[in-house]
Design an enzyme around this catalytic site. Structure first.
Site, mmCIF file in Angstrom:
data_model
loop_
_atom_site.group_PDB
_atom_site.id
_atom_site.type_symbol
_atom_site.label_atom_id
_atom_site.label_comp_id
_atom_site.label_asym_id
_atom_site.label_seq_id
_atom_site.Cartn_x
_atom_site.Cartn_y
_atom_site.Cartn_z
ATOM 1 N N ARG A 190 0.832 -1.215 0.000
ATOM 2 C CA ARG A 190 0.000 0.000 0.000
ATOM 3 C C ARG A 190 0.865 1.263 0.000
ATOM 4 O O ARG A 190 0.515 2.262 -0.638
ATOM 5 C CB ARG A 190 -0.945 0.002 1.202
ATOM 6 C CG ARG A 190 -1.962 1.153 1.125
ATOM 7 C CD ARG A 190 -3.006 1.077 2.211
ATOM 8 N NE ARG A 190 -2.418 1.157 3.524
ATOM 9 C CZ ARG A 190 -3.059 0.866 4.656
ATOM 10 N NH1 ARG A 190 -4.307 0.478 4.630
ATOM 11 N NH2 ARG A 190 -2.454 0.968 5.822
ATOM 12 N N ARG A 205 10.693 26.226 -0.978
ATOM 13 C CA ARG A 205 9.239 26.096 -1.071
ATOM 14 C C ARG A 205 8.678 26.604 -2.402
ATOM 15 O O ARG A 205 8.896 27.734 -2.788
ATOM 16 C CB ARG A 205 8.568 26.853 0.080
ATOM 17 C CG ARG A 205 7.058 26.670 0.133
ATOM 18 C CD ARG A 205 6.443 27.418 1.319
ATOM 19 N NE ARG A 205 5.007 27.167 1.397
ATOM 20 C CZ ARG A 205 4.094 27.831 0.691
ATOM 21 N NH1 ARG A 205 4.460 28.797 -0.134
ATOM 22 N NH2 ARG A 205 2.806 27.538 0.820
ATOM 23 N N HIS A 228 4.953 25.360 -4.850
ATOM 24 C CA HIS A 228 3.904 24.345 -4.826
ATOM 25 C C HIS A 228 4.208 23.151 -5.726
ATOM 26 O O HIS A 228 4.057 22.008 -5.329
ATOM 27 C CB HIS A 228 2.548 24.955 -5.203
ATOM 28 C CG HIS A 228 1.943 25.744 -4.088
ATOM 29 N ND1 HIS A 228 2.468 26.933 -3.648
ATOM 30 C CD2 HIS A 228 0.872 25.498 -3.302
ATOM 31 C CE1 HIS A 228 1.747 27.390 -2.640
ATOM 32 N NE2 HIS A 228 0.768 26.537 -2.411
ATOM 33 N N GLU A 287 -16.139 5.758 6.530
ATOM 34 C CA GLU A 287 -15.229 5.039 7.442
ATOM 35 C C GLU A 287 -15.129 5.872 8.711
ATOM 36 O O GLU A 287 -16.002 6.692 8.977
ATOM 37 C CB GLU A 287 -13.870 4.783 6.777
ATOM 38 C CG GLU A 287 -13.164 6.032 6.301
ATOM 39 C CD GLU A 287 -11.799 5.760 5.664
ATOM 40 O OE1 GLU A 287 -11.170 4.734 5.971
ATOM 41 O OE2 GLU A 287 -11.352 6.604 4.869
ATOM 42 N N LEU A 298 -9.892 4.592 2.846
ATOM 43 C CA LEU A 298 -8.602 3.903 2.848
ATOM 44 C C LEU A 298 -8.862 2.400 2.795
ATOM 45 O O LEU A 298 -9.706 1.891 3.541
ATOM 46 C CB LEU A 298 -7.816 4.239 4.113
ATOM 47 C CG LEU A 298 -6.417 3.633 4.051
ATOM 48 C CD1 LEU A 298 -5.504 4.467 3.170
ATOM 49 C CD2 LEU A 298 -5.824 3.473 5.418
HETATM 50 N N1 PDD Z 1 -4.932 4.325 10.366
HETATM 51 N N2 PDD Z 1 -9.111 4.351 7.502
HETATM 52 C C1 PDD Z 1 -8.311 5.353 7.888
HETATM 53 C C2 PDD Z 1 -8.714 6.756 7.589
HETATM 54 C C3 PDD Z 1 -7.102 5.069 8.555
HETATM 55 O O1 PDD Z 1 -6.283 6.074 8.915
HETATM 56 C C4 PDD Z 1 -6.769 3.712 8.850
HETATM 57 C C5 PDD Z 1 -5.485 3.330 9.555
HETATM 58 C C6 PDD Z 1 -7.645 2.690 8.438
HETATM 59 C C7 PDD Z 1 -7.338 1.230 8.663
HETATM 60 O O2 PDD Z 1 -6.234 0.800 7.897
HETATM 61 P P1 PDD Z 1 -5.345 -0.449 8.333
HETATM 62 O O3 PDD Z 1 -6.275 -1.596 8.557
HETATM 63 O O4 PDD Z 1 -4.438 -0.694 7.162
HETATM 64 O O5 PDD Z 1 -4.595 -0.068 9.569
HETATM 65 C C8 PDD Z 1 -8.800 3.056 7.760
HETATM 66 C C9 PDD Z 1 -3.676 4.131 11.027
HETATM 67 C C10 PDD Z 1 -3.731 3.039 12.045
HETATM 68 C C11 PDD Z 1 -3.190 5.466 11.572
HETATM 69 O O6 PDD Z 1 -3.306 6.443 10.833
HETATM 70 O O7 PDD Z 1 -2.676 5.523 12.705
#
Ligand code: PDD
Length: 292
Positions: free
Chosen positions: A54, A103, A105, A181, A205
């Site tokens: 990922r 800096r 953009h 989510e 995500l």
């Molecule tokens: N976060 N959705 C979001 C917005 C997230 O930031 C995360 C993970 C997940 C779950 O992804 P995974 O199963 O791959 O951990 C879903 C991590 C833990 C963080 O930002 O600390």
């Protein structure tokens, strides 16, 4: 045990106190970078390949060329745990940014990405895993490319802070009533024996634990339906849970001050969490679910 004292910076391992980034760092100035958070159980990674894959997908999506191959990153991450004598439950945070440069953009050609990672202890939240957590709902005001694990987390930070201020563990995000989510986790609703969750589009995500939940569901013969559910659906849900690398499979027992079902973790959530504990090779004495 001194987890976290040795950090990975580019390809070197250095003491954390010797790490300094220039002020003109594109990660700081633009959030121009990507990150991962990887779970560690008893000194070993869980879902390492999924996270490295990922990381490279996210980097490609923002046209960031990483200074390593996947194999090199994997090797460096393994060395990071060795150098820290990591034996506990913990996590690794890693971040790759566009680099340090004057800096502007647009991004200049030929600058080298900054890369660093550190490990730290993170005990499992056993009480919450057994009893479930409170949540609240809030509008999803993020951009359209949430599948990129980008450093632009201000809306996520604000949502999580709102949750904290209301005595909640997590904030559930929705777009016009459709649940996407949570601020740092994926979310699932169970109704009549089926699991519903927002489809793996650009709007969420694609969680590494989410991928595993789909596999566990298939093994347990629980239909896994990638279909968005609504805030209204939550009111009649049988079960609700969230997942992430740091929180595992966490039951949700309250949303906006209202109980989910009877207000205790549901049986399918527990089964899925037992499958998670098997998969992550959690030792018998450390489990919160019964061994099958
Ligand atoms: N976060 N959705 C979001 C917005 C997230 O930031 C995360 C993970 C997940 C779950 O992804 P995974 O199963 O791959 O951990 C879903 C991590 C833990 C963080 O930002 O600390």
């Amino acid at each position: 045990m001194a987890a976290y004292s040795i950090v990975l910076s580019q390809k070197d391992f250095v003491h954390r106190d010797s790490l300094a980034y220039p002020f003109e760092e594109r990660g700081l100035q633009f959030g121009d970078g990507v990150y991962e958070v990887i779970r560690i159980y008893q000194g070993s990674y869980y879902l390492l390949k999924e996270h490295v894959d990922r990381l490279f997908r996210s980097a490609e999506a923002i046209k960031l060329s990483l200074p390593f191959t996947k194999e090199e990153v994997t090797q460096l991450l393994v060395e990071l745990l060795e150098k820290n004598d990591m034996e506990n439950d913990g996590k690794v945070y890693l971040q790759a940014t566009r680099g340090s440069v004057k800096r502007d953009h647009h991004f200049p050609e030929g600058i080298e990405a900054n890369f660093y990672a550190y490990a730290e202890d993170l005990p499992r939240n056993k009480v919450a895993l057994q009893e479930g957590v409170k949540t609240l709902t809030t509008r999803d005001v993020r951009w359209e490319n949430c599948y990129i694990k980008s450093l632009n987390l201000l809306p996520n930070v604000m949502a999580k802070q709102e949750a904290k201020e209301q005595g909640c563990f997590e904030a559930i995000l929705h777009i016009d009533g459709l649940v996407t989510e949570c601020s740092s986790s994926n979310i699932y609703l169970i109704k009549d024996g089926k699991i519903y969750t927002f489809p793996a589009t650009k709007r969420i995500l694609h969680g590494c634990v989410r991928m595993r939940v789909e596999e566990f569901a298939h093994k347990l013969n629980i239909p896994f339906v990638e279909e968005a559910f609504t805030l209204e659906d939550i009111e009649t849900a049988d079960e609700l849970f969230l997942t992430s690398s740091t929180t595992e499979i966490m039951p949700i027992v309250e949303v906006d001050g209202k109980q989910v079902s009877d207000g205790s973790p549901g049986p399918l959530t527990k089964q899925l969490h037992a499958a998670y504990e098997d998969d992550a090779k959690i030792t018998a004495e450390d489990r919160v679910t019964q061994m099958a």
